[in-house]
Motif scaffolding. Structure first.
Motif, PDB file in Angstrom:
ATOM      1  N   GLU A 191     -45.802  -0.226  73.246  1.00 58.20           N
ATOM      2  CA  GLU A 191     -46.047  -1.288  74.218  1.00 58.20           C
ATOM      3  C   GLU A 191     -47.538  -1.622  74.301  1.00 58.20           C
ATOM      4  N   ALA A 192     -48.396  -0.597  74.251  1.00 55.37           N
ATOM      5  CA  ALA A 192     -49.838  -0.846  74.287  1.00 55.37           C
ATOM      6  C   ALA A 192     -50.273  -1.664  73.078  1.00 55.37           C
ATOM      7  N   LEU A 193     -49.741  -1.356  71.907  1.00 56.16           N
ATOM      8  CA  LEU A 193     -50.071  -2.122  70.708  1.00 56.16           C
ATOM      9  C   LEU A 193     -49.532  -3.548  70.817  1.00 56.16           C
ATOM     10  N   ARG A 194     -48.306  -3.669  71.292  1.00 53.31           N
ATOM     11  CA  ARG A 194     -47.696  -4.998  71.432  1.00 53.31           C
ATOM     12  C   ARG A 194     -48.508  -5.882  72.367  1.00 53.31           C
ATOM     13  N   GLN A 195     -48.969  -5.295  73.463  1.00 49.32           N
ATOM     14  CA  GLN A 195     -49.742  -6.055  74.451  1.00 49.32           C
ATOM     15  C   GLN A 195     -51.044  -6.586  73.863  1.00 49.32           C
ATOM     16  N   SER A 196     -51.661  -5.810  73.000  1.00 50.89           N
ATOM     17  CA  SER A 196     -52.973  -6.198  72.454  1.00 50.89           C
ATOM     18  C   SER A 196     -52.870  -7.106  71.236  1.00 50.89           C
ATOM     19  N   LEU A 197     -52.003  -6.752  70.301  1.00 49.27           N
ATOM     20  CA  LEU A 197     -52.036  -7.381  68.975  1.00 49.27           C
ATOM     21  C   LEU A 197     -51.098  -8.576  68.887  1.00 49.27           C
ATOM     22  N   THR A 198     -51.260  -9.512  69.813  1.00 49.86           N
ATOM     23  CA  THR A 198     -50.485 -10.754  69.775  1.00 49.86           C
ATOM     24  C   THR A 198     -51.188 -11.765  68.882  1.00 49.86           C
ATOM     25  N   ALA A 199     -50.445 -12.759  68.432  1.00 49.59           N
ATOM     26  CA  ALA A 199     -51.029 -13.792  67.574  1.00 49.59           C
ATOM     27  C   ALA A 199     -52.144 -14.542  68.293  1.00 49.59           C
ATOM     28  N   ASP A 200     -51.943 -14.855  69.569  1.00 49.23           N
ATOM     29  CA  ASP A 200     -52.964 -15.591  70.318  1.00 49.23           C
ATOM     30  C   ASP A 200     -54.243 -14.761  70.488  1.00 49.23           C
ATOM     31  N   ASN A 201     -54.085 -13.485  70.829  1.00 48.14           N
ATOM     32  CA  ASN A 201     -55.262 -12.637  70.997  1.00 48.14           C
ATOM     33  C   ASN A 201     -56.059 -12.520  69.700  1.00 48.14           C
ATOM     34  N   ILE A 202     -55.358 -12.348  68.598  1.00 49.97           N
ATOM     35  CA  ILE A 202     -56.046 -12.185  67.315  1.00 49.97           C
ATOM     36  C   ILE A 202     -56.692 -13.490  66.858  1.00 49.97           C
TER      37      ILE A 202
END
Length: 452
Positions: A191-202
């Motif tokens: 979940e922590a990875l999912r929260q951070s590594l979104t297409a918009d964030n990247i």
């Protein structure tokens, strides 16, 4: 567990100290204090005391039982378990007898890196990957529009005090899930990875990196760790990992472009023990390039490694460490060159580069270091130096021919540094807790060696 015993004058005072942490599980750093002995003196006394290693599943002394699974990693407190102080000779005799029996029963059982230890490392990452402040931001402003909090500037990697620590904090979580996919911490890590590594964030991260005036942003250290994160996700056979690797692609391409533009222009290596060190970053990048099948990038990295280091001789290991090192310039270079040279050629190169490693020489050739203040963000670097030295020494050993007579010396030094380094991964101070877990996981999972 390592037990250190110092019998004080007249056998009137003896303290038994045990610490649990080896290989990320339980271990050593047993340093024992006699009356009127300072901490500094005791650290220096360690090599003169009786040391024995053993592992306990449940240890009971003086009525205090400590289950292994509940023991935190670290020391100072160090999360040490000071079991008993015997003030009379009869107690001393009993304690010596008890320890001898336990050691005889247990020395054959090596400590292991297990899900309990992994969870403690994961908790260090959970405590920082989405913790925005305190934050040491390396930020170039081009206008008023660039004045923004870290979560707006770099929305994937804004935690863990600084950008590169956030990146390798996410790498730590991916690495641990791959290692222990069914562990209790795995869903939270996902979940922590999912929260951070979104297409918009990247997408925002990539735009930030490509912006004017940021050519040197996190170069080379942070960008090298980013490529390690990409590698970890690509090698992980998992739908979520594939999605996150695809999301990271724009930032990966931006980092590659920065590095491929910079490396041909780099005339000389940077030979320091901190973030700008060239050798360590080249090693991480080379592991990435080979795993990705990027032969052109790998060839560039190998070429620069040979250009910078092939002719080096007599590395001044005696000058190390500098006061704020977390990487060894000499060992970092050797750990890179074992990736580049065939085994026999590497053995010859190492003989000229580090003549200090010689079976003809007696005594310890490389001692672990001690941070004088783990709460100081720069002085805490020395705790990480023990960890990086350990994995570099293990890498050097992996690069040598099996019969090389230097292997026992190298492996003994690696084990000593491993114990000292893991004992410092406590999380007690955020100055070290936000990054030491990643170094510990890189060591205990043999990440760089697996990529050889």
């Amino acid at each position: 567990m390592r037990v250190a015993l110092i019998a004080c004058p007249a056998l009137l005072f003896l303290e038994f100290s045990a610490e649990f942490n080896r290989s990320g599980s339980m271990v050593p750093a047993g340093i024992v204090f006699c009356p009127k002995t300072t901490a500094e003196q005791s650290q220096r006394t360690t090599r003169n005391v009786f040391l024995t290693d053993f592992r306990l599943n449940n240890s009971t002394f003086e009525g205090h039982s400590t289950p292994r699974a509940s023991l935190p990693i670290g020391s100072n407190r160090r999360y040490s378990s000071t079991v008993s102080v015997m003030k009379y000779p009869i107690g001393t005799v009993f304690l010596l007898f008890t320890i001898g029996r336990i050691a005889a029963q247990s020395t054959s059982t090596p400590a292991t890196f297990d899900p309990n230890a992994a969870e403690r490392f994961a908790n260090l990452a959970f405590a920082c990957v989405h913790k925005e402040f305190p934050n040491k931001i390396g930020h170039s402003l081009n206008s008023d529009a660039d004045v923004a909090p870290p979560r707006k500037l770099t929305p994937a990697f804004y935690g863990c005090y600084d950008w590169h620590s956030s990146v390798h904090g996410h790498w730590l979580l991916a690495r641990l899930i791959r290692t222990f996919p069914n562990a209790a911490f795995a869903p939270s890590a996902r979940e922590a990875l999912r929260q951070s590594l979104t297409a918009d964030n990247i997408a925002q991260e990539a735009a930030y990196l490509r912006a004017e005036g940021r050519a040197s942003f996190e170069r080379p250290y942070g960008l090298a760790w980013l490529l390690q994160l990409v590698t970890e996700l690509r090698e992980w056979d998992d739908p979520q990992a594939r999605e996150m690797a695809a999301n990271l692609r724009p930032l990966e391409e931006a980092a590659q472009a920065r590095l491929k533009d910079w490396l041909p222009k780099l005339s000389y290596p940077v030979r320091i023990g901190e973030h700008s060190q060239t050798a360590f970053a080249l090693g991480l990048m080379l592991d990435y390039a080979r795993a990705a099948g990027d032969t052109k990038f790998a060839a560039l990295l190998e070429s620069k490694a040979r250009q910078f280091y092939l002719g080096d001789k007599d590395c001044p290991l005696g000058y190390e460490p500098s006061g704020e090192d977390f990487l060894s310039p000499c060992l970092g270079e050797a750990d890179l060159m074992r990736r580049v040279l065939p085994s026999a050629e590497f053995a010859r190169w190492l003989r000229s580069f580090l003549p200090q490693i010689s079976p003809a020489k007696h005594g310890s050739w490389l001692q672990p270091v001690v941070s004088p203040d783990p709460s100081d963000p720069k002085l805490a670097h020395l705790d990480g130096l023990n960890l990086s030295r350990a994995w570099m020494l293990e890498g050097i050993a992996a690069g040598l021919p099996k019969g090389d007579k230097r292997l026992p010396m190298i492996r003994a030094a690696a084990e000593e540094h491993r114990g000292a380094g893991l004992a410092a991964v406590t999380g007690k101070h955020y100055e070290g807790g936000h990054w030491l877990g990643s170094f510990a996981v890189y060591l205990v999972t043999r990440r760089g060696i697996a990529q050889k």
